[in-house]
Design an enzyme around this catalytic site. Structure first.
Site, PDB file in Angstrom:
ATOM      1  N   LYS A  41       2.053   7.007 -11.552  1.00  0.00           N
ATOM      2  CA  LYS A  41       2.981   7.494  -9.922  1.00  0.00           C
ATOM      3  C   LYS A  41       3.545   5.736  -9.590  1.00  0.00           C
ATOM      4  CE  LYS A  41       3.762   7.774  -6.400  1.00  0.00           C
ATOM      5  NZ  LYS A  41       4.990   6.702  -5.445  1.00  0.00           N
ATOM      6  N   GLY A  52       0.468  -2.179  -3.597  1.00  0.00           N
ATOM      7  CA  GLY A  52       1.505  -2.097  -2.824  1.00  0.00           C
ATOM      8  C   GLY A  52       1.092  -2.039  -1.013  1.00  0.00           C
ATOM      9  N   SER A  53       1.476  -2.125   0.093  1.00  0.00           N
ATOM     10  CA  SER A  53       1.418  -2.470   1.202  1.00  0.00           C
ATOM     11  C   SER A  53      -0.478  -2.334   1.595  1.00  0.00           C
ATOM     12  CB  SER A  53       2.094  -1.936   2.045  1.00  0.00           C
ATOM     13  OG  SER A  53       1.839  -0.201   2.536  1.00  0.00           O
ATOM     14  N   THR A  54      -1.304  -3.381   2.465  1.00  0.00           N
ATOM     15  CA  THR A  54      -1.521  -3.036   3.540  1.00  0.00           C
ATOM     16  C   THR A  54      -1.846  -2.122   3.566  1.00  0.00           C
ATOM     17  OG1 THR A  54      -2.117  -5.310   3.337  1.00  0.00           O
ATOM     18  CG2 THR A  54      -3.840  -4.322   4.447  1.00  0.00           C
ATOM     19  N   GLY A  66      -2.910   0.456   1.779  1.00  0.00           N
ATOM     20  CA  GLY A  66      -3.808   0.840   0.775  1.00  0.00           C
ATOM     21  C   GLY A  66      -4.832   1.297   1.181  1.00  0.00           C
ATOM     22  N   GLU A  79      -4.736  -4.026  -4.699  1.00  0.00           N
ATOM     23  CA  GLU A  79      -3.974  -5.278  -4.216  1.00  0.00           C
ATOM     24  C   GLU A  79      -2.683  -4.854  -3.580  1.00  0.00           C
ATOM     25  OE1 GLU A  79      -5.061  -8.057  -6.072  1.00  0.00           O
ATOM     26  OE2 GLU A  79      -6.398  -7.054  -7.624  1.00  0.00           O
ATOM     27  N   CYS A  94       3.787 -10.296  -3.685  1.00  0.00           N
ATOM     28  CA  CYS A  94       2.522 -10.256  -3.264  1.00  0.00           C
ATOM     29  C   CYS A  94       2.162 -11.629  -2.506  1.00  0.00           C
ATOM     30  CB  CYS A  94       1.204  -9.543  -3.917  1.00  0.00           C
ATOM     31  SG  CYS A  94       1.296  -9.981  -5.911  1.00  0.00           S
ATOM     32  N   GLU A 122       3.897  -9.792   6.735  1.00  0.00           N
ATOM     33  CA  GLU A 122       4.235  -9.985   5.839  1.00  0.00           C
ATOM     34  C   GLU A 122       6.056  -9.525   5.750  1.00  0.00           C
ATOM     35  OE1 GLU A 122       3.421  -7.249   2.594  1.00  0.00           O
ATOM     36  OE2 GLU A 122       3.033  -9.186   1.048  1.00  0.00           O
TER      37      GLU A 122
HETATM   38  O1  TXE Z   1       4.973   0.265   0.152  1.00  0.00           O
HETATM   39  P1  TXE Z   1       3.852   1.685  -0.005  1.00  0.00           P
HETATM   40  P2  TXE Z   1       6.189   0.373   0.567  1.00  0.00           P
HETATM   41  C1  TXE Z   1       4.749  -4.147   1.684  1.00  0.00           C
HETATM   42  C2  TXE Z   1       5.549  -5.380   2.038  1.00  0.00           C
HETATM   43  C3  TXE Z   1       6.983  -4.021   2.725  1.00  0.00           C
HETATM   44  C4  TXE Z   1       5.888  -2.759   2.798  1.00  0.00           C
HETATM   45  C5  TXE Z   1       6.110  -1.668   2.343  1.00  0.00           C
HETATM   46  O2  TXE Z   1       5.376  -5.759   3.195  1.00  0.00           O
HETATM   47  O3  TXE Z   1       7.445  -3.930   2.690  1.00  0.00           O
HETATM   48  O4  TXE Z   1       4.847  -2.844   2.000  1.00  0.00           O
HETATM   49  O5  TXE Z   1       6.877  -1.252   1.058  1.00  0.00           O
HETATM   50  C6  TXE Z   1       3.249   4.878  -2.714  1.00  0.00           C
HETATM   51  N1  TXE Z   1      -0.616   7.675  -0.785  1.00  0.00           N
HETATM   52  N2  TXE Z   1       4.451  -4.109  -0.110  1.00  0.00           N
HETATM   53  O6  TXE Z   1       6.274   0.881   1.873  1.00  0.00           O
HETATM   54  O7  TXE Z   1       4.437   1.953   0.584  1.00  0.00           O
HETATM   55  C7  TXE Z   1       4.190   4.679  -3.386  1.00  0.00           C
HETATM   56  O8  TXE Z   1       5.301   5.868  -3.308  1.00  0.00           O
HETATM   57  C8  TXE Z   1      -0.477   7.264  -2.116  1.00  0.00           C
HETATM   58  C9  TXE Z   1       3.537  -5.193  -0.919  1.00  0.00           C
HETATM   59  O9  TXE Z   1       7.474   1.125   0.161  1.00  0.00           O
HETATM   60  O10 TXE Z   1       2.973   0.447   0.081  1.00  0.00           O
HETATM   61  C10 TXE Z   1       4.866   3.397  -3.632  1.00  0.00           C
HETATM   62  O11 TXE Z   1       4.538   3.709  -5.288  1.00  0.00           O
HETATM   63  N3  TXE Z   1       0.741   6.449  -2.200  1.00  0.00           N
HETATM   64  C11 TXE Z   1       3.441  -4.905  -2.095  1.00  0.00           C
HETATM   65  C12 TXE Z   1       3.421   2.741  -3.180  1.00  0.00           C
HETATM   66  O12 TXE Z   1       2.870   3.629  -2.887  1.00  0.00           O
HETATM   67  C13 TXE Z   1       1.276   6.348  -1.592  1.00  0.00           C
HETATM   68  C14 TXE Z   1       4.094  -4.159  -2.733  1.00  0.00           C
HETATM   69  C15 TXE Z   1       3.528   1.821  -2.465  1.00  0.00           C
HETATM   70  O13 TXE Z   1       4.268   1.349  -1.473  1.00  0.00           O
HETATM   71  C16 TXE Z   1       1.487   6.992  -0.396  1.00  0.00           C
HETATM   72  C17 TXE Z   1       4.892  -3.369  -1.717  1.00  0.00           C
HETATM   73  C18 TXE Z   1       0.634   7.474  -0.243  1.00  0.00           C
HETATM   74  N4  TXE Z   1       0.050   7.963   1.150  1.00  0.00           N
HETATM   75  C19 TXE Z   1       5.486  -3.322  -0.494  1.00  0.00           C
HETATM   76  N5  TXE Z   1       2.842   6.105   0.018  1.00  0.00           N
HETATM   77  C20 TXE Z   1       2.232  -6.054  -2.890  1.00  0.00           C
HETATM   78  N6  TXE Z   1       0.849  -6.611  -3.119  1.00  0.00           N
HETATM   79  O14 TXE Z   1       2.898  -6.425  -3.879  1.00  0.00           O
HETATM   80  C21 TXE Z   1       3.102   5.603  -0.387  1.00  0.00           C
HETATM   81  N7  TXE Z   1       2.562   5.050  -1.547  1.00  0.00           N
END
Ligand code: TXE
Length: 501
Positions: free
Chosen positions: A197, A250-252, A255, A272, A306, A404
């Site tokens: 996904k 993704g975001s903390t 996560g 991660e 990240c 972040e």
């Molecule tokens: O991230 P999300 P977002 C941080 C960075 C950024 C902020 C927001 O600070 O500004 O997060 O980004 C999926 N159940 N990082 O909102 O929500 C979503 O579809 C399952 C740092 O875009 O974490 C996408 O595929 N999945 C980070 C993925 O999660 C869900 C990289 C990441 O989205 C979900 C990205 C849910 N409830 C953002 N909600 C890094 N570590 O590099 C969302 N997703």
């Protein structure tokens, strides 16, 4: 750094030559070896962040699509075509995937650059790491062995390393082809099947990769792709009882939500997550190299890494000299440009939501009393470009120091000595990475040991592994590892066998 960005001719030519794939009217998901639309028939828009122009739409998969994909992956998991495949053949398939990625690296890199704004140089680098990661894991199926355990004459005891089942992979838009291989390659090496996904705003490279995977000997249903929103397709995948493990980047905050939901069905989870990594410059460092590395640390991929080195700490005595070098480097090498122009190191941020989010942090910085040394706002008048920004006069409690930002923004402070540097570097909830700049061996080793982070670079920033080093986060930067044997173990379970003789 406030000039307007107009696309140079070379980039316009590159845009005219874009792979047809990014402009196709509607893309399709992959379930059970077939291309399918979302059950609802709905799609999501994708946008080129440099031009704000619409690209191909992607299916808006939801729970019904996820269920179909998980069923297909479960069927493939027990099908002898995959379950009974010899380890050396599985290794060959992984090598074949590496070949295909290598052959189409430029196309996949271009798709990502247009879809999420990372400079072509950056996405090309990610694709090179991607094929190397598949090659690294291609060697493992034939070596993934259990052990024979000593026992008396009446028993034989041994262990088997078995795959988990269906792995759900959810990852982010800041490096679609950078983040996937560290999950997909070990999952396949261990014999799992997967449902991918990708991020809703940057799904195109994954859909193209799925087309390419279909040209290898991977049996149908081993890799499935469902595109869609995190709150719909993502959540459905995490909650699905037929999924054994979720691998997430993704975001903390998301996560933590993923881990909470996965607990209901006791799925395994590797995470991660985000970071606020320190770059620490000692007075004895090669300051020119440090200026380049530190700038790359918070500006590379427009700060959307990240591991971004977004907190810069400089030893007091060299502050002025270092800041001058840093500003010069920022101006010379990190002025934003079209991602498709060769040499560009900073493109736009990836999407409108991210542009608004970074812009709001720049407002917060001013409200909190930080000083804008350079940058501080939009760059140009179209596209989601943010001017490379350096802030100083910051205090440890400020939001721009603790949170972040995920944009081209660094915060700069000074330290007095080694202990002060360690204390300030570790004053964060995160712990993903750090870079240390020094020519003193003792300082380098002391810092490497004392910094609470999963990766420490000394005299460099951002060199990623090609599969052979564990990559993971301390504190709230993650759970578990990708890469190396640790990254493979995360896709296996151990079975104990006791045979009475
Ligand atoms: O991230 P999300 P977002 C941080 C960075 C950024 C902020 C927001 O600070 O500004 O997060 O980004 C999926 N159940 N990082 O909102 O929500 C979503 O579809 C399952 C740092 O875009 O974490 C996408 O595929 N999945 C980070 C993925 O999660 C869900 C990289 C990441 O989205 C979900 C990205 C849910 N409830 C953002 N909600 C890094 N570590 O590099 C969302 N997703």
């Amino acid at each position: 750094m406030t000039a307007s960005v107009s696309l140079p001719p070379v980039a316009e030519a590159a845009r005219r030559a874009l792979p047809a794939f990014v402009r196709a009217r509607e893309q399709m998901m992959w379930i059970g070896g077939r291309q399918v639309a979302a059950a609802s028939g709905r799609t999501l828009p994708n946008t080129d962040p440099a031009t704000e122009e619409a690209l191909a739409g992607v299916p808006r998969g939801e729970a019904a699509d996820v269920d179909a994909a998980v069923r297909a992956a479960r069927a493939a998991f027990t099908d002898p075509a995959w379950a009974g495949m010899s380890p050396d053949r599985r290794g060959r398939i992984l090598n074949r995937i590496a070949d295909v990625i290598e052959k189409h690296a430029d196309e996949l890199a271009t798709i990502d650059s247009v879809n999420m704004g990372a400079p072509h140089r950056v996405t090309t680098h990610m694709l090179a790491e991607a094929s190397e990661t598949f090659r690294y894991y291609a060697g493992w199926p034939t070596k993934l062995s259990g052990v024979a355990v000593p026992a008396g004459n009446d028993h034989m005891l041994y262990t088997r390393k078995e795959p988990l089942g269906v792995v759900g992979v959810i990852w982010a838009w800041n490096g679609p082809m950078g983040q996937l291989p560290g999950k997909l390659a070990p999952a396949l090496a261990a014999g799992n099947t997967v449902v991918l996904k990708p991020a809703e705003t940057a799904s195109l490279s994954t859909l193209r990769l799925a087309e390419l995977l279909a040209t290898t000997d991977l049996p149908a249903g081993v890799v499935n792709v469902v595109t869609g929103l995190g709150s719909e397709a993502g959540q459905a995948l995490v909650g699905h009882p037929g999924v054994a493990k979720i691998a997430f980047t993704g975001s903390t905050a998301t996560g933590k939500a993923v881990q909470r939901l996965a607990t209901d069905t006791l799925k395994r989870v590797t995470l991660e997550l985000g970071g606020k990594s320190p770059s620490v410059v000692f007075a004895d460092a090669d300051l020119d190299a440090a200026a380049r590395g530190v700038a790359a640390g918070f500006l590379g991929n427009a700060g959307q890494a990240c591991v971004a080195g977004s907190r810069v700490f400089v030893e007091e005595g060299i502050r002025e000299e270092f800041v001058q070098k840093l500003l010069k480097t920022m101006e010379a090498a990190f002025t934003p440009g079209d991602p498709l122009t060769p040499g560009t190191l900073v493109g736009p941020v990836s999407n409108k939501a991210q542009f608004d989010r970074v812009s709001s942090y720049l407002d917060i910085a001013r409200q909190e009393g930080a000083n804008v040394v350079t940058g501080g706002g939009r760059f140009g008048d179209h596209g989601y470009f943010i001017a490379p920004t350096l802030l100083d006069n910051v205090r440890p409690g400020m939001r721009v120091v603790r949170e972040e930002i995920f944009g081209p923004v660094g915060v700069l402070s000074t330290f007095t000595d080694l202990d002060d540097a360690i204390a300030q570097a570790n004053d964060t909830d995160y712990g993903l990475a750090a870079s240390v700049w020094t020519t003193n061996l003792t300082t380098a080793h002391r810092m490497a040991a004392a910094i609470e982070a999963g990766t420490v670079w000394v005299n460099s920033w951002g060199q990623m592994s090609t599969g052979n080093l564990p990559f993971g986060g301390y504190k709230q930067s993650g759970l578990g590892y990708e890469g190396g044997l640790e990254g493979l173990d995360a896709y296996t379970q151990a079975k104990a066998v006791r045979i009475t003789l």
